[in-house]
Design a protein around this motif. Structure first.
Motif, PDB file in Angstrom:
ATOM      1  N   ILE A 145      -3.304  -7.858   3.502  1.00 21.28           N
ATOM      2  CA  ILE A 145      -2.714  -6.542   3.293  1.00 21.28           C
ATOM      3  C   ILE A 145      -1.789  -6.235   4.461  1.00 21.28           C
ATOM      4  O   ILE A 145      -2.193  -6.314   5.617  1.00 21.28           O
ATOM      5  N   ILE A 146      -0.536  -5.874   4.147  1.00 17.89           N
ATOM      6  CA  ILE A 146       0.426  -5.572   5.204  1.00 17.89           C
ATOM      7  C   ILE A 146       1.002  -4.173   5.005  1.00 17.89           C
ATOM      8  O   ILE A 146       1.029  -3.648   3.899  1.00 17.89           O
ATOM      9  N   ILE A 147       1.452  -3.574   6.104  1.00 20.98           N
ATOM     10  CA  ILE A 147       2.028  -2.229   6.073  1.00 20.98           C
ATOM     11  C   ILE A 147       3.508  -2.313   5.714  1.00 20.98           C
ATOM     12  O   ILE A 147       4.238  -3.155   6.230  1.00 20.98           O
ATOM     13  N   ILE A 148       3.957  -1.424   4.836  1.00 19.65           N
ATOM     14  CA  ILE A 148       5.365  -1.347   4.462  1.00 19.65           C
ATOM     15  C   ILE A 148       6.092  -0.456   5.466  1.00 19.65           C
ATOM     16  O   ILE A 148       5.678   0.687   5.700  1.00 19.65           O
ATOM     17  N   PRO A 149       7.195  -0.939   6.070  1.00 19.53           N
ATOM     18  CA  PRO A 149       7.871  -0.140   7.099  1.00 19.53           C
ATOM     19  C   PRO A 149       8.649   1.065   6.573  1.00 19.53           C
ATOM     20  O   PRO A 149       8.898   2.006   7.307  1.00 19.53           O
ATOM     21  N   PHE A 150       9.046   1.053   5.287  1.00 19.79           N
ATOM     22  CA  PHE A 150       9.846   2.153   4.749  1.00 19.79           C
ATOM     23  C   PHE A 150       9.182   2.703   3.488  1.00 19.79           C
ATOM     24  O   PHE A 150       9.637   2.461   2.370  1.00 19.79           O
ATOM     25  N   PRO A 151       8.086   3.480   3.653  1.00 18.57           N
ATOM     26  CA  PRO A 151       7.295   3.902   2.488  1.00 18.57           C
ATOM     27  C   PRO A 151       7.936   4.991   1.642  1.00 18.57           C
ATOM     28  O   PRO A 151       7.413   5.321   0.581  1.00 18.57           O
ATOM     29  N   ILE A 152       9.058   5.586   2.094  1.00 12.75           N
ATOM     30  CA  ILE A 152       9.634   6.702   1.345  1.00 12.75           C
ATOM     31  C   ILE A 152      10.686   6.251   0.330  1.00 12.75           C
ATOM     32  O   ILE A 152      11.396   7.085  -0.225  1.00 12.75           O
ATOM     33  N   SER A 153      10.798   4.965   0.064  1.00 13.65           N
ATOM     34  CA  SER A 153      11.778   4.485  -0.908  1.00 13.65           C
ATOM     35  C   SER A 153      11.432   4.995  -2.303  1.00 13.65           C
ATOM     36  O   SER A 153      10.299   5.371  -2.594  1.00 13.65           O
ATOM     37  N   PHE A 154      12.450   5.020  -3.166  1.00 18.84           N
ATOM     38  CA  PHE A 154      12.254   5.507  -4.534  1.00 18.84           C
ATOM     39  C   PHE A 154      11.196   4.704  -5.276  1.00 18.84           C
ATOM     40  O   PHE A 154      10.464   5.239  -6.107  1.00 18.84           O
ATOM     41  N   GLU A 155      11.116   3.409  -4.983  1.00 16.99           N
ATOM     42  CA  GLU A 155      10.132   2.548  -5.650  1.00 16.99           C
ATOM     43  C   GLU A 155       8.712   3.079  -5.439  1.00 16.99           C
ATOM     44  O   GLU A 155       7.918   3.185  -6.386  1.00 16.99           O
ATOM     45  N   PHE A 156       8.377   3.440  -4.211  1.00 18.34           N
ATOM     46  CA  PHE A 156       7.019   3.895  -3.912  1.00 18.34           C
ATOM     47  C   PHE A 156       6.799   5.345  -4.341  1.00 18.34           C
ATOM     48  O   PHE A 156       5.679   5.731  -4.691  1.00 18.34           O
ATOM     49  N   GLN A 157       7.868   6.147  -4.316  1.00 19.29           N
ATOM     50  CA  GLN A 157       7.768   7.506  -4.860  1.00 19.29           C
ATOM     51  C   GLN A 157       7.400   7.435  -6.348  1.00 19.29           C
ATOM     52  O   GLN A 157       6.523   8.164  -6.827  1.00 19.29           O
TER      53      GLN A 157
END
Length: 234
Positions: A145-157
């Protein structure tokens, strides 16, 4: 939240170096504390950009890179893998681009999942497989499991909204999505996303964790878990 920030700074001699900082933040207390600050890698190194997810993983470019990695492995190891499909692609700006490709290939007829790390400098017509490793078969939880550096992208929204809507439908609830706080991912047969999000319940903000399984090549999304972890404020 604990933030792990990789940054570039110049030292006293004017040399550019890369450092890692670990910072603890509690916004509701206006609290910030540097837990750790250390030299990550020195000057004149290729790794400079953050690793980001790539859309359109079934493009011919990534198919060709995946086949190139399989052929390179077969040649070096005298193996007989047969490429099947690309499962996930990430990229990182270096001196050129570093591609992290998760792919499926058959080994003696059995489908397995591999990770390839490929360095590309297009202006030099340069391609090099930096790493190629087995991570598992086509059914198990295979990657770390790794942390995503840019979690506010439209994909994750969109994934977070999907999870909230799924919960509302199953529980006859009326949560309203507010924002994504944190995203982690794990390579499985597809990708497993672990998303921490804020949603309102009857006007009160609460924090939830959700676990979403995605297989893009099958247009498949499934919420595996959705639970409240923190009661916040109105």
């Amino acid at each position: 939240m604990m933030y792990y920030i990789t940054l570039v700074a110049t030292d006293d001699a004017g040399k550019k170096k890369i450092y890692e900082a670990k910072i603890w933040v509690k916004e509701w207390e206006d609290f910030k504390k540097v837990i750790e600050f250390k030299l990550f890698i020195g000057d004149d190194v290729p790794i400079l950009g953050g690793i980001i997810n790539v859309q359109g993983i079934n493009s011919l470019v990534f198919q060709d890179l995946a086949r190139f990695a399989v052929q390179d492995h077969n040649k070096k190891e005298k193996a007989h893998l047969e490429f099947v499909e690309v499962l996930n692609v990430k990229e990182q700006v270096v001196a050129g681009m570093m591609y992290y490709i998760t792919l499926a290939a058959t080994d003696a007829g059995k489908k397995k999942i591999y990770e390839a790390k490929i360095w590309v400098k297009e202006w030099e017509d340069f391609k090099k497989v930096v790493e190629f490793k087995l991570v598992g078969d086509d059914s198990a939880k295979t990657g770390g499991i790794i942390i995503i550096p840019f979690p506010i992208s439209f994909e994750f929204q969109d994934l977070a909204r999907f999870a909230v809507q799924d919960y509302n439908k199953k529980e006859n609830a009326h949560l309203e999505f507010v924002e994504v706080l944190n995203v982690k991912e794990q390579v499985v047969a597809g990708m497993m996303y672990y998303i921490t999000l804020v949603a309102t319940d009857a006007g009160y903000k609460k924090i939830y964790k959700t676990k979403i399984w995605v297989k893009e090549w099958e247009n498949f999304k499934e919420v595996q878990e959705f639970k409240q972890i923190v009661y916040a404020t109105k």
